[in-house]
Design a protein around this motif. Structure first.
Motif, PDB file in Angstrom:
ATOM      1  N   VAL A 158      24.666   2.841   1.951  1.00 41.72           N
ATOM      2  CA  VAL A 158      24.055   1.603   1.450  1.00 41.72           C
ATOM      3  C   VAL A 158      24.834   1.080   0.247  1.00 41.72           C
ATOM      4  CG1 VAL A 158      22.010   0.628   0.343  1.00 41.72           C
ATOM      5  CG2 VAL A 158      21.759   2.144   2.313  1.00 41.72           C
ATOM      6  N   MET A 159      25.185   1.987  -0.677  1.00 47.73           N
ATOM      7  CA  MET A 159      25.933   1.574  -1.857  1.00 47.73           C
ATOM      8  C   MET A 159      27.303   1.038  -1.474  1.00 47.73           C
ATOM      9  SD  MET A 159      24.989   4.326  -4.856  1.00 47.73           S
ATOM     10  CE  MET A 159      24.825   5.824  -3.883  1.00 47.73           C
ATOM     11  N   ALA A 160      27.922   1.651  -0.464  1.00 48.61           N
ATOM     12  CA  ALA A 160      29.262   1.236  -0.043  1.00 48.61           C
ATOM     13  C   ALA A 160      29.234  -0.146   0.608  1.00 48.61           C
ATOM     14  CB  ALA A 160      29.855   2.260   0.917  1.00 48.61           C
ATOM     15  N   THR A 161      28.147  -0.453   1.306  1.00 48.56           N
ATOM     16  CA  THR A 161      28.083  -1.725   2.032  1.00 48.56           C
ATOM     17  C   THR A 161      27.459  -2.851   1.219  1.00 48.56           C
ATOM     18  OG1 THR A 161      25.966  -1.048   3.020  1.00 48.56           O
ATOM     19  CG2 THR A 161      27.980  -0.609   4.285  1.00 48.56           C
ATOM     20  N   SER A 162      26.644  -2.479   0.222  1.00 49.91           N
ATOM     21  CA  SER A 162      25.954  -3.515  -0.557  1.00 49.91           C
ATOM     22  C   SER A 162      26.669  -3.848  -1.844  1.00 49.91           C
ATOM     23  CB  SER A 162      24.522  -3.065  -0.877  1.00 49.91           C
ATOM     24  OG  SER A 162      24.544  -1.922  -1.717  1.00 49.91           O
ATOM     25  N   GLY A 163      27.728  -3.127  -2.163  1.00 51.04           N
ATOM     26  CA  GLY A 163      28.427  -3.372  -3.420  1.00 51.04           C
ATOM     27  C   GLY A 163      27.538  -3.059  -4.591  1.00 51.04           C
ATOM     28  N   ARG A 164      27.473  -3.963  -5.550  1.00 49.08           N
ATOM     29  CA  ARG A 164      26.620  -3.722  -6.716  1.00 49.08           C
ATOM     30  C   ARG A 164      25.354  -4.563  -6.655  1.00 49.08           C
ATOM     31  NH1 ARG A 164      27.071  -7.305 -10.926  1.00 49.08           N
ATOM     32  NH2 ARG A 164      28.555  -9.004 -10.717  1.00 49.08           N
ATOM     33  N   GLY A 165      24.899  -4.860  -5.451  1.00 46.21           N
ATOM     34  CA  GLY A 165      23.759  -5.735  -5.311  1.00 46.21           C
ATOM     35  C   GLY A 165      22.421  -5.069  -5.490  1.00 46.21           C
ATOM     36  N   ALA A 166      22.408  -3.722  -5.646  1.00 47.61           N
ATOM     37  CA  ALA A 166      21.128  -3.032  -5.792  1.00 47.61           C
ATOM     38  C   ALA A 166      20.458  -3.420  -7.102  1.00 47.61           C
ATOM     39  CB  ALA A 166      21.345  -1.521  -5.740  1.00 47.61           C
ATOM     40  N   THR A 167      19.128  -3.384  -7.103  1.00 48.00           N
ATOM     41  CA  THR A 167      18.380  -3.712  -8.311  1.00 48.00           C
ATOM     42  C   THR A 167      18.666  -2.705  -9.398  1.00 48.00           C
ATOM     43  OG1 THR A 167      16.611  -4.612  -6.950  1.00 48.00           O
ATOM     44  CG2 THR A 167      16.070  -4.106  -9.237  1.00 48.00           C
ATOM     45  N   ARG A 168      18.892  -3.182 -10.602  1.00 49.17           N
ATOM     46  CA  ARG A 168      19.174  -2.270 -11.705  1.00 49.17           C
ATOM     47  C   ARG A 168      17.945  -1.434 -12.057  1.00 49.17           C
ATOM     48  NH1 ARG A 168      23.730  -2.877 -14.557  1.00 49.17           N
ATOM     49  NH2 ARG A 168      24.958  -4.762 -14.265  1.00 49.17           N
ATOM     50  N   ALA A 169      18.210  -0.177 -12.410  1.00 49.34           N
ATOM     51  CA  ALA A 169      17.162   0.662 -12.976  1.00 49.34           C
ATOM     52  C   ALA A 169      17.423   0.725 -14.468  1.00 49.34           C
ATOM     53  CB  ALA A 169      17.214   2.063 -12.384  1.00 49.34           C
ATOM     54  N   LEU A 170      16.382   0.592 -15.295  1.00 50.97           N
ATOM     55  CA  LEU A 170      16.564   0.617 -16.736  1.00 50.97           C
ATOM     56  C   LEU A 170      17.651  -0.383 -17.109  1.00 50.97           C
ATOM     57  CD1 LEU A 170      16.575   4.491 -17.246  1.00 50.97           C
ATOM     58  CD2 LEU A 170      14.653   2.945 -17.068  1.00 50.97           C
ATOM     59  N   ALA A 171      17.477  -1.616 -16.670  1.00 53.92           N
ATOM     60  CA  ALA A 171      18.523  -2.630 -16.823  1.00 53.92           C
ATOM     61  C   ALA A 171      19.118  -2.700 -18.217  1.00 53.92           C
ATOM     62  CB  ALA A 171      17.960  -4.000 -16.426  1.00 53.92           C
ATOM     63  N   PRO A 172      18.328  -2.559 -19.298  1.00 56.46           N
ATOM     64  CA  PRO A 172      18.933  -2.619 -20.620  1.00 56.46           C
ATOM     65  C   PRO A 172      20.024  -1.574 -20.819  1.00 56.46           C
ATOM     66  CG  PRO A 172      16.559  -2.839 -20.793  1.00 56.46           C
ATOM     67  CD  PRO A 172      16.871  -2.451 -19.372  1.00 56.46           C
ATOM     68  N   PHE A 173      19.884  -0.404 -20.182  1.00 59.23           N
ATOM     69  CA  PHE A 173      20.941   0.605 -20.265  1.00 59.23           C
ATOM     70  C   PHE A 173      22.241  -0.013 -19.789  1.00 59.23           C
ATOM     71  CE2 PHE A 173      17.754   3.306 -21.336  1.00 59.23           C
ATOM     72  CZ  PHE A 173      17.940   4.658 -21.117  1.00 59.23           C
ATOM     73  N   GLY A 174      22.221  -0.597 -18.601  1.00 61.23           N
ATOM     74  CA  GLY A 174      23.433  -1.156 -18.033  1.00 61.23           C
ATOM     75  C   GLY A 174      23.976  -2.309 -18.854  1.00 61.23           C
ATOM     76  N   ILE A 175      23.089  -3.201 -19.310  1.00 58.46           N
ATOM     77  CA  ILE A 175      23.532  -4.353 -20.073  1.00 58.46           C
ATOM     78  C   ILE A 175      24.195  -3.911 -21.367  1.00 58.46           C
ATOM     79  CG2 ILE A 175      22.730  -6.377 -21.364  1.00 58.46           C
ATOM     80  CD1 ILE A 175      20.536  -6.671 -19.250  1.00 58.46           C
ATOM     81  N   LEU A 176      23.554  -2.996 -22.075  1.00 52.68           N
ATOM     82  CA  LEU A 176      24.115  -2.561 -23.342  1.00 52.68           C
ATOM     83  C   LEU A 176      25.383  -1.758 -23.129  1.00 52.68           C
ATOM     84  CD1 LEU A 176      23.856  -2.680 -26.316  1.00 52.68           C
ATOM     85  CD2 LEU A 176      22.258  -0.780 -26.283  1.00 52.68           C
ATOM     86  N   GLU A 177      25.431  -0.980 -22.038  1.00 54.50           N
ATOM     87  CA  GLU A 177      26.635  -0.231 -21.733  1.00 54.50           C
ATOM     88  C   GLU A 177      27.797  -1.191 -21.520  1.00 54.50           C
ATOM     89  OE1 GLU A 177      26.769   2.962 -22.445  1.00 54.50           O
ATOM     90  OE2 GLU A 177      26.915   3.854 -20.455  1.00 54.50           O
ATOM     91  N   GLU A 178      27.548  -2.303 -20.828  1.00 57.88           N
ATOM     92  CA  GLU A 178      28.615  -3.269 -20.592  1.00 57.88           C
ATOM     93  C   GLU A 178      29.081  -3.870 -21.915  1.00 57.88           C
ATOM     94  OE1 GLU A 178      27.051  -6.042 -17.821  1.00 57.88           O
ATOM     95  OE2 GLU A 178      26.768  -4.516 -16.268  1.00 57.88           O
ATOM     96  N   ARG A 179      28.151  -4.168 -22.815  1.00 57.74           N
ATOM     97  CA  ARG A 179      28.545  -4.712 -24.102  1.00 57.74           C
ATOM     98  C   ARG A 179      29.355  -3.694 -24.882  1.00 57.74           C
ATOM     99  NH1 ARG A 179      22.612  -7.242 -25.576  1.00 57.74           N
ATOM    100  NH2 ARG A 179      22.684  -8.995 -24.103  1.00 57.74           N
ATOM    101  N   ASN A 180      28.907  -2.438 -24.834  1.00 58.11           N
ATOM    102  CA  ASN A 180      29.639  -1.386 -25.537  1.00 58.11           C
ATOM    103  C   ASN A 180      31.037  -1.251 -24.979  1.00 58.11           C
ATOM    104  OD1 ASN A 180      27.446  -0.860 -27.121  1.00 58.11           O
ATOM    105  ND2 ASN A 180      26.765   0.954 -25.973  1.00 58.11           N
TER     106      ASN A 180
END
Length: 271
Positions: free
Chosen positions: A244-266
């Motif tokens: 599923v991850m291989a075919t959907s790319g990064r389209g899955a719903t984020r879990a703990l979205a702030p983690f990901g957002i802040l990680e990207e900023r970092n």
């Protein structure tokens, strides 16, 4: 002055996946599979031979992971599975073969993990997983992952066996513990990187405890489904998730979205 690259382009250069719902589900499942698979093979064949085979396959999996230039779900998660299996074997060998108490092995792997993280930060000035864009950072990352699996195995066995909580109660305990970094990050401003690694470490005893509960005999407080069958079922589910991850790319719903957002900023600041 040159503007910073777009976050999407920076992510594409990393060797690790985004922090999504599927990431956390797959992570917990790999921990459970690593636990039961290790137990199955260590009891099926000589433990020394089993550990040797596990180490060889782990080296192959990591070699392939280091060779590819971007995150490839099948390659990455195969490496995670093998780290899980070998990390479990490493922790179990210290107790079962050498006879080291779980309290000692837990303290040992905690020191190992802390040492790796200190060296990683001293060298790279970041522990963000979204900054994994160089071989050295990737080496630190996988060393950390291996240490977390070994530590998590020892901690899970410590609570289940030494503290006599049993596997199911231990699983419930760690299900509660993993909420701590979520709450601390969301409402008490815990650093995103610290929160991520806190949760990442806890996934190991969480998944392993429930997998053990399903696989071990009723005499040991389990459901007696067998470590082999449990491993196969978990493996099948992992394959589906990776597909599923291989075919959907990064389209899955984020879990703990702030983690990901802040990680990207970092990671943008990490350079």
């Amino acid at each position: 002055m040159m503007s910073a690259p777009h976050p999407t382009l920076r992510r594409a250069a990393t060797k690790v996946p985004e922090i999504t719902v599927l990431f956390w589900v797959a992570k917990v499942l790999t921990t459970g599979m690593g636990e039961t698979t290790s137990d199955f093979f260590v009891r099926l064949i000589d433990p020394v031979i089993a550990v040797g085979i596990g180490f060889v396959v782990l080296v192959i999996a990591l070699a392939v992971q280091f060779t590819v230039r971007r995150y490839i779900p099948g390659v990455y998660w195969f490496a995670v599975v093998m780290v899980s299996v070998f990390g479990t074997m490493a922790a179990d060998v210290l107790h079962i073969v050498i006879g080291i108490p779980y309290v000692i092995s837990t303290a040992f792997f905690l020191i190992v993990l802390a040492t790796i993280l200190v060296l990683w930060y001293a060298s790279e000035k970041t522990l963000s997983i979204h900054s994994i864009r160089t071989p050295r950072r990737e080496a630190f990352y996988w060393a950390t992952v291996l240490a977390t699996f070994a530590l998590g195995t020892a901690v899970g066995d410590l609570t289940a066996v030494t503290f006599t909580l049993g596997y199911f109660a231990s699983g419930v305990l760690f299900a509660v513990v993993i909420v701590i970094p979520i709450v601390a990050f969301r409402w008490f401003r815990l650093n995103a990187v610290v929160a991520f690694w806190f949760a990442y470490i806890v996934t190991r005893p969480l998944g392993a405890s429930f997998a053990d509960w399903m696989g071990v005999s009723r005499a040991r407080g389990g459901l007696d489904w067998g470590t082999g069958p449990v491993s196969l079922v978990l493996f099948a589910i992992i394959i589906v998730l990776v597909a599923v991850m291989a075919t959907s790319g990064r389209g899955a719903t984020r879990a703990l979205a702030p983690f990901g957002i802040l990680e990207e900023r970092n990671s943008t600041a990490d350079g």
